[in-house]
Design an enzyme around this catalytic site. Structure first.
Site, PDB file in Angstrom:
ATOM      1  N   SER A 145       0.865  -1.196   0.000  1.00 41.22           N
ATOM      2  CA  SER A 145       0.000   0.000   0.000  1.00 41.22           C
ATOM      3  C   SER A 145       0.891   1.232   0.000  1.00 41.22           C
ATOM      4  CB  SER A 145      -0.875  -0.002   1.248  1.00 41.22           C
ATOM      5  OG  SER A 145      -1.397   1.293   1.488  1.00 41.22           O
ATOM      6  N   TYR A 168      -1.114  -0.537  10.158  1.00 40.19           N
ATOM      7  CA  TYR A 168      -1.156  -0.770   8.705  1.00 40.19           C
ATOM      8  C   TYR A 168       0.131  -0.281   8.029  1.00 40.19           C
ATOM      9  CZ  TYR A 168      -3.455  -1.216   4.107  1.00 40.19           C
ATOM     10  OH  TYR A 168      -3.806  -1.595   2.825  1.00 40.19           O
TER      11      TYR A 168
END
Ligand SMILES: NC(=O)c1ccc[n+]([C@@H]2O[C@H](COP(=O)([O-])OP(=O)(O)OC[C@H]3O[C@@H](n4cnc5c(N)ncnc54)[C@H](O)[C@@H]3O)[C@@H](O)[C@H]2O)c1
Length: 259
Positions: A145, A168
């Protein structure tokens, strides 16, 4: 037809991005193995994208279970006699995922997500690398990501119940470095390892808040939040022989968000 005769395993193949990649693999002449923890979702997606089931296989797989991954590899090998590529794309997360406020930190939850998401990608890559090494060739592509490449734009989340959690960012930065580490470690084995770092994907089933979408759009150069299909070109390229000399790279696909 860039993936003719290639057998490609995609973990989390029944999800938002997984479904789109699975379909693109079939369109490019490949055979897709949808490896997902949810049999119900996996079989549904398989029926939708390959009604005759001639170009796909569904296997129940948990990326956090070594025994299960080994059995799955064996099952796929018995079915096709080869595996050309693994796409790490599953997205296991705890019930509390996304709510881990930095100042009121739940350390146990943080560790569990590290185990599931980062640990699961390392374990799956390691198990497939053993198979690929024996086979003499292989290709690993992981779904990272932009959060593993850049710091979040926290201001975009103001006024919404969304957040960009440190868990994350660390997980995705870990996947990026796992990619470089493995690419080098597996030198001269016929295995290459790359990752794709996408920007945000618009979720039609559960749309992100309008204020977030507008702020996000202003950070980008053409459209803002992307559709899952916007990742397909880069993924197909990394899975095909056109990228034979591309190794250890993190390809950012974010409509200029990081600029
Ligand atoms: N959606 C986005 O905006 C976005 C943006 C950038 C990167 N990503 C990354 O893309 C990947 C896929 O995301 P998504 O949005 O398609 O997720 P999703 O939740 O739509 O799909 C994830 C799939 O993984 C499966 N899964 C969960 N736990 C599993 C396990 N232990 N073993 C095997 N399968 C399991 C689920 O059943 C589901 O089908 C993730 O790595 C995510 O971080 C997503």
């Amino acid at each position: 037809m860039l993936l003719q005769n290639k057998v490609i395993v995609i973990t989390g193949g029944a999800g938002l991005i997984g479904r789109s990649i699975s379909q693109a693999i079939i369109q490019q002449g490949g055979t897709v193995v949808i490896a997902d923890i949810s049999e119900e979702l996996g079989l549904k997606v398989q029926t939708e994208i390959d009604p005759t089931r001639s170009r796909s296989l569904f296997v129940t797989m948990d990326i956090t279970s070594q025994a299960n991954i080994t059995q799955t590899i064996e099952k796929i090998h018995q079915h096709y006699g080869r595996i050309d590529a693994l796409v790490n794309n599953a997205y296991p997360r705890t019930k509390n995922w996304g709510k881990n406020n930095f100042y009121h930190f739940d350390f146990e939850d943080f560790c569990e997500n590290m185990r599931l998401q980062l640990g699961g990608y390392v374990l799956t890559s390691q198990q497939f690398a053993l198979y690929f090494k024996n086979q003499g060739f292989g290709n690993i592509v992981s779904m990272s990501s932009i959060m593993g490449v850049y710091a979040p734009k926290f201001e975009n989340y103001e006024g919404t119940d969304m957040d960009s959690v440190i868990d994350y960012s660390i997980i995705k930065a870990g996947i990026n470095h796992m990619t470089r580490w493995m690419a080098k470690y597996l030198a001269n084995t016929g295995i290459r390892v790359n990752a794709i770092a996408p920007g945000g994907i618009y979720n039609q089933a559960h749309p992100q808040p309008q204020s977030f979408l507008e702020k996000y759009r202003k950070c980008c150069t053409s459209k803002g939040m992307m559709n899952p299909d916007d990742l397909n070109g880069t993924l197909i390229y990394l899975l095909s022989d056109m990228s034979a000399c591309v190794n250890g790279q993190i390809l950012v696909v974010d409509d200029g968000w990081g600029l």
